[in-house]
Design a protein around this motif. Sequence first.
Motif, PDB file in Angstrom:
ATOM      1  N   PHE A  50       0.772  -1.329   0.021  1.00 20.96           N
ATOM      2  CA  PHE A  50      -0.020   0.011   0.064  1.00 20.96           C
ATOM      3  C   PHE A  50       0.777   1.105   0.023  1.00 20.96           C
ATOM      4  N   ARG A  80      -3.569  -5.227  -0.246  1.00 18.02           N
ATOM      5  CA  ARG A  80      -3.674  -4.824  -1.349  1.00 18.02           C
ATOM      6  C   ARG A  80      -2.844  -5.588  -2.430  1.00 18.02           C
ATOM      7  N   HIS A 110      -8.031  -3.584  -3.566  1.00 13.14           N
ATOM      8  CA  HIS A 110      -8.034  -4.115  -2.066  1.00 13.14           C
ATOM      9  C   HIS A 110      -8.854  -5.118  -2.039  1.00 13.14           C
ATOM     10  N   LYS A 153     -15.119  -6.586   5.652  1.00 11.46           N
ATOM     11  CA  LYS A 153     -13.756  -6.631   5.348  1.00 11.46           C
ATOM     12  C   LYS A 153     -13.169  -7.568   6.211  1.00 11.46           C
TER      13      LYS A 153
END
Length: 336
Positions: A50, A80, A110, A153
Amino acid sequence: MSLKEILPGRLGFGTAPLGNMFRAIPDEDARATVEAAWDQGVRYYDTAPFYGAGLAEERLGRVLSAKPRDSYVLSTKVGRVILDEPETDVPDFGEKGGLFEHGNPHKVLHEWTADATERSIEGSLRRMGVDRFDIVWVHDIAQDFHGDAWLQKFEEARTGAFRVLSRLRDEGVIRAWGLGVNRTEPIETTLALDEPKPDGFLLAGRYTLLDHEHALQRLLPLAREQDVDMVVGGPYSSGVLAGGTHFEYRQAPPEITERVGRLKAFADQHGVSIKAAALQFSLTHPATAAVIPGATRPSRIAEDVAALNETVPAAFWTDLRAAGLVSPAAPLPDGA
């Protein structure tokens, strides 16, 4: 295996600034900074895809890939995947918008699924030119990036990244895994699971001299109960404790600037550098295995090493406690 058994020292190097966080820095400055960390004896390095869409990994790898692999500990993160195609939209980083606008122009996927986790690790190994990672953190499954959708997530990571990393650890491919986040709640949720179990966690910005009350309430007692160590990221609170103007990756609000001013006034009164106070505070908690400040100039590395070894009088800590600038629950150096 605990993080304290894996990590080679209490001071590591965090590479988010090498991804052109906030501003672009020349390649030669990035390289000189990593070389300075090596020359000062730092042997733990943390990075992530990231950070500048792979830029920090590339810059770190140019130095570390030339060093004997068994002579240092290296961690990266998953969540990522950097794609070999240009980013055409403005990236949505939640509260962290614009953080790496000066990084590589690659599109970033993502995703915390099993497949994405394996692709992420493969990409990181390729960018860095190394053959393995010691520690892998599951990155940013928290409110600051996902708002109310963070539990979604988290579940994606629980059934994907957590299981892949547990398998890789059990197979001896990596030595440890955990979460790398800026909030306490995902770690608390993970520690409450029956399985899989992390080896530790990287907590950025939540156990600092400036901001530690919340972590002391639930997370750190739970971590101690389960004998799980933490690495403290962002010990200077995004730089505001070290002369910068950012807090939580944004311009520091007036109340934070005022609190930093009070901390610095006590530091000046006792002849203490604020960096020494910040690093030594974070390291005193028994759950802390290491701190990983970032830097973009070689001189900052020497400052960090000096701060670690600076003598801070007990009266300084006593005064901070009396002024309400450190929590009554926070362990202080020398038992102050």
